[in-house]
Motif scaffolding. Structure first.
Motif, PDB file in Angstrom:
ATOM      1  N   GLY A  28       0.793  -1.225   0.000  1.00 43.25           N
ATOM      2  CA  GLY A  28       0.000   0.000   0.000  1.00 43.25           C
ATOM      3  C   GLY A  28       0.824   1.273   0.000  1.00 43.25           C
ATOM      4  N   TYR A  29       2.163   1.148  -0.010  1.00 40.06           N
ATOM      5  CA  TYR A  29       3.031   2.327   0.060  1.00 40.06           C
ATOM      6  C   TYR A  29       4.095   2.232  -1.034  1.00 40.06           C
ATOM      7  CZ  TYR A  29       0.811   2.924   4.552  1.00 40.06           C
ATOM      8  OH  TYR A  29      -0.131   3.089   5.538  1.00 40.06           O
ATOM      9  N   THR A  30       4.558   3.384  -1.495  1.00 41.37           N
ATOM     10  CA  THR A  30       5.619   3.423  -2.489  1.00 41.37           C
ATOM     11  C   THR A  30       6.919   3.872  -1.835  1.00 41.37           C
ATOM     12  OG1 THR A  30       5.038   5.705  -3.106  1.00 41.37           O
ATOM     13  CG2 THR A  30       4.034   3.911  -4.373  1.00 41.37           C
ATOM     14  N   VAL A  31       8.019   3.337  -2.339  1.00 40.62           N
ATOM     15  CA  VAL A  31       9.349   3.664  -1.816  1.00 40.62           C
ATOM     16  C   VAL A  31      10.144   4.324  -2.928  1.00 40.62           C
ATOM     17  CG1 VAL A  31      11.454   2.766  -0.780  1.00 40.62           C
ATOM     18  CG2 VAL A  31       9.243   1.708  -0.220  1.00 40.62           C
ATOM     19  N   HIS A  32      10.667   5.528  -2.654  1.00 37.24           N
ATOM     20  CA  HIS A  32      11.435   6.283  -3.644  1.00 37.24           C
ATOM     21  C   HIS A  32      12.853   6.468  -3.141  1.00 37.24           C
ATOM     22  CE1 HIS A  32      12.597   9.105  -6.684  1.00 37.24           C
ATOM     23  NE2 HIS A  32      12.696  10.113  -5.833  1.00 37.24           N
ATOM     24  N   ASP A  33      13.812   5.934  -3.893  1.00 37.83           N
ATOM     25  CA  ASP A  33      15.230   6.073  -3.561  1.00 37.83           C
ATOM     26  C   ASP A  33      15.714   7.420  -4.106  1.00 37.83           C
ATOM     27  OD1 ASP A  33      17.994   5.896  -3.294  1.00 37.83           O
ATOM     28  OD2 ASP A  33      18.053   3.759  -3.789  1.00 37.83           O
ATOM     29  N   THR A  34      16.086   8.334  -3.207  1.00 32.56           N
ATOM     30  CA  THR A  34      16.497   9.673  -3.627  1.00 32.56           C
ATOM     31  C   THR A  34      17.997   9.781  -3.874  1.00 32.56           C
ATOM     32  OG1 THR A  34      16.793  10.513  -1.371  1.00 32.56           O
ATOM     33  CG2 THR A  34      14.587  10.655  -2.319  1.00 32.56           C
ATOM     34  N   GLY A  35      18.727   8.654  -3.719  1.00 31.48           N
ATOM     35  CA  GLY A  35      20.161   8.674  -3.982  1.00 31.48           C
ATOM     36  C   GLY A  35      20.976   8.952  -2.745  1.00 31.48           C
ATOM     37  N   THR A  36      22.249   9.306  -2.952  1.00 29.82           N
ATOM     38  CA  THR A  36      23.182   9.499  -1.837  1.00 29.82           C
ATOM     39  C   THR A  36      23.690  10.936  -1.775  1.00 29.82           C
ATOM     40  OG1 THR A  36      25.097   8.843  -3.150  1.00 29.82           O
ATOM     41  CG2 THR A  36      23.934   7.098  -1.957  1.00 29.82           C
ATOM     42  N   ILE A 124       9.217   6.938   1.956  1.00 28.36           N
ATOM     43  CA  ILE A 124       8.037   6.085   1.852  1.00 28.36           C
ATOM     44  C   ILE A 124       6.796   6.969   1.867  1.00 28.36           C
ATOM     45  CG2 ILE A 124       6.751   4.186   2.901  1.00 28.36           C
ATOM     46  CD1 ILE A 124       9.359   3.265   4.184  1.00 28.36           C
ATOM     47  N   ALA A 125       5.942   6.792   0.862  1.00 28.94           N
ATOM     48  CA  ALA A 125       4.744   7.627   0.729  1.00 28.94           C
ATOM     49  C   ALA A 125       3.503   6.759   0.638  1.00 28.94           C
ATOM     50  CB  ALA A 125       4.851   8.514  -0.509  1.00 28.94           C
ATOM     51  N   ASP A 126       2.361   7.337   1.057  1.00 25.60           N
ATOM     52  CA  ASP A 126       1.098   6.611   0.955  1.00 25.60           C
ATOM     53  C   ASP A 126       0.498   6.797  -0.442  1.00 25.60           C
ATOM     54  OD1 ASP A 126      -0.114   9.119   0.909  1.00 25.60           O
ATOM     55  OD2 ASP A 126      -0.797   9.028   2.987  1.00 25.60           O
ATOM     56  N   GLY A 129       0.495  10.168  -1.903  1.00 29.67           N
ATOM     57  CA  GLY A 129       1.783  10.826  -2.065  1.00 29.67           C
ATOM     58  C   GLY A 129       2.309  11.490  -0.812  1.00 29.67           C
ATOM     59  N   ALA A 130       1.591  11.349   0.314  1.00 33.27           N
ATOM     60  CA  ALA A 130       2.041  11.962   1.566  1.00 33.27           C
ATOM     61  C   ALA A 130       3.232  11.196   2.128  1.00 33.27           C
ATOM     62  CB  ALA A 130       0.908  11.986   2.584  1.00 33.27           C
ATOM     63  N   HIS A 131       4.218  11.944   2.612  1.00 34.93           N
ATOM     64  CA  HIS A 131       5.451  11.385   3.159  1.00 34.93           C
ATOM     65  C   HIS A 131       5.151  10.782   4.537  1.00 34.93           C
ATOM     66  CE1 HIS A 131      10.021  12.297   3.827  1.00 34.93           C
ATOM     67  NE2 HIS A 131       9.770  11.012   3.727  1.00 34.93           N
ATOM     68  N   VAL A 132       5.328   9.461   4.680  1.00 34.45           N
ATOM     69  CA  VAL A 132       4.985   8.747   5.909  1.00 34.45           C
ATOM     70  C   VAL A 132       6.214   8.431   6.744  1.00 34.45           C
ATOM     71  CG1 VAL A 132       3.951   6.624   6.821  1.00 34.45           C
ATOM     72  CG2 VAL A 132       2.920   7.768   4.847  1.00 34.45           C
ATOM     73  N   ALA A 133       7.295   8.015   6.083  1.00 32.33           N
ATOM     74  CA  ALA A 133       8.523   7.650   6.792  1.00 32.33           C
ATOM     75  C   ALA A 133       9.700   7.796   5.836  1.00 32.33           C
ATOM     76  CB  ALA A 133       8.439   6.223   7.328  1.00 32.33           C
ATOM     77  N   VAL A 168       3.987   1.690   9.537  1.00 31.75           N
ATOM     78  CA  VAL A 168       4.953   1.554   8.448  1.00 31.75           C
ATOM     79  C   VAL A 168       6.355   1.330   9.007  1.00 31.75           C
ATOM     80  CG1 VAL A 168       6.100   2.790   6.565  1.00 31.75           C
ATOM     81  CG2 VAL A 168       3.600   2.834   6.760  1.00 31.75           C
ATOM     82  N   ALA A 169       6.715   2.102  10.033  1.00 29.36           N
ATOM     83  CA  ALA A 169       8.044   1.951  10.641  1.00 29.36           C
ATOM     84  C   ALA A 169       8.227   0.558  11.230  1.00 29.36           C
ATOM     85  CB  ALA A 169       8.252   3.014  11.712  1.00 29.36           C
ATOM     86  N   GLU A 170       7.204   0.046  11.862  1.00 30.23           N
ATOM     87  CA  GLU A 170       7.292  -1.295  12.434  1.00 30.23           C
ATOM     88  C   GLU A 170       7.454  -2.350  11.339  1.00 30.23           C
ATOM     89  OE1 GLU A 170       3.844  -1.686  14.876  1.00 30.23           O
ATOM     90  OE2 GLU A 170       4.630  -0.382  16.469  1.00 30.23           O
ATOM     91  N   ALA A 171       6.767  -2.163  10.215  1.00 30.61           N
ATOM     92  CA  ALA A 171       6.914  -3.101   9.093  1.00 30.61           C
ATOM     93  C   ALA A 171       8.332  -3.058   8.528  1.00 30.61           C
ATOM     94  CB  ALA A 171       5.895  -2.770   8.002  1.00 30.61           C
ATOM     95  N   VAL A 172       8.883  -1.858   8.381  1.00 29.29           N
ATOM     96  CA  VAL A 172      10.254  -1.726   7.881  1.00 29.29           C
ATOM     97  C   VAL A 172      11.242  -2.320   8.886  1.00 29.29           C
ATOM     98  CG1 VAL A 172      12.072  -0.100   7.230  1.00 29.29           C
ATOM     99  CG2 VAL A 172       9.715   0.292   6.481  1.00 29.29           C
ATOM    100  N   ALA A 173      10.994  -2.087  10.171  1.00 24.22           N
ATOM    101  CA  ALA A 173      11.876  -2.648  11.202  1.00 24.22           C
ATOM    102  C   ALA A 173      11.935  -4.164  11.107  1.00 24.22           C
ATOM    103  CB  ALA A 173      11.405  -2.213  12.586  1.00 24.22           C
TER     104      ALA A 173
END
Length: 200
Positions: A28-36, A124-126, A129-133, A168-173
């Motif tokens: 249900g969430y999208t992950v965007h890699d913004t680079g380094t 991570i966005a919902d 498009g809202a920034h969740v984590a 979301v944080a718990e799922a990533v953890a």
């Protein structure tokens, strides 16, 4: 007039990780890699570490900005603390020094530690498009002058002001733990002071 830039609270989970960052997939969430990016941070305290003794910290990230952090406490598995930020400038922002004085008295601050981090950030966005984590994957050098005293890896999950952030944080953890990560609460600054022999 100086402006405070961000919300005054930080919520994050910290992990040590030796292998590759696992694929982050939360339904249900999208992950965007913004680079380094490379972050050069200098921490300030008195010679006797009076701020650190009261669990406060002052940091300048060169070219990014100044940060004041307060003592942390546990909240749902995340470390929560006051965090206030100001734009970068060569001198201490007046509002920052006012907060230091309010918290710990009239102190003369000096550089006491320097860290250089190479940071990879995933946002991570919902569905709206809202920034969740945010996930920050850091490789950190603790420096004494130009000498690297220690290099370590840390992954942080930063919870944003969203009702979904905790879940979301718990799922990533759980993804990180399954990949062999270990949870911890020590700050980068606290680790640097130990490595530099400034505290046990």
């Amino acid at each position: 007039m100086e402006q405070q830039m961000t919300e005054p609270r930080e919520r994050e989970m910290k992990f040590a990780l030796t292998g590759d960052l696992p694929a982050i997939d939360v339904a249900g969430y999208t992950v965007h890699d913004t680079g380094t990016q490379t972050l050069d941070a200098v921490y300030f305290d008195t010679d006797a570490l009076e701020l650190s003794a009261q669990r406060f910290s002052v940091r300048r990230r060169i070219g990014v900005g100044w940060t004041f952090k307060g003592p942390s406490h546990d909240e749902g598995g995340a470390q929560v603390r006051e965090e206030r930020e100001w734009p970068d400038q060569d001198d201490f922002p007046a509002e920052l020094m006012a907060r230091v004085q309010e918290a710990a008295g009239d102190l003369r601050l000096l550089p006491v530690a320097r860290l250089r981090s190479v940071r990879r950030t995933l946002k991570i966005a919902d569905a709206d498009g809202a920034h969740v984590a945010e996930i920050d994957d850091d490789v950190v050098d603790i420096l004494d002058g130009d000498v690297v005293m220690e290099t370590f890896r840390e992954v942080e999950i930063e919870l944003k002001e969203s009702p979904d952030a905790q879940a979301v944080a718990e799922a990533v953890a759980q993804i990180l733990l399954a990949a062999g990560a270990t949870s911890h609460t020590e700050s980068k600054y606290g680790r640097a002071l130990r490595v530099l022999g400034r505290r046990p």
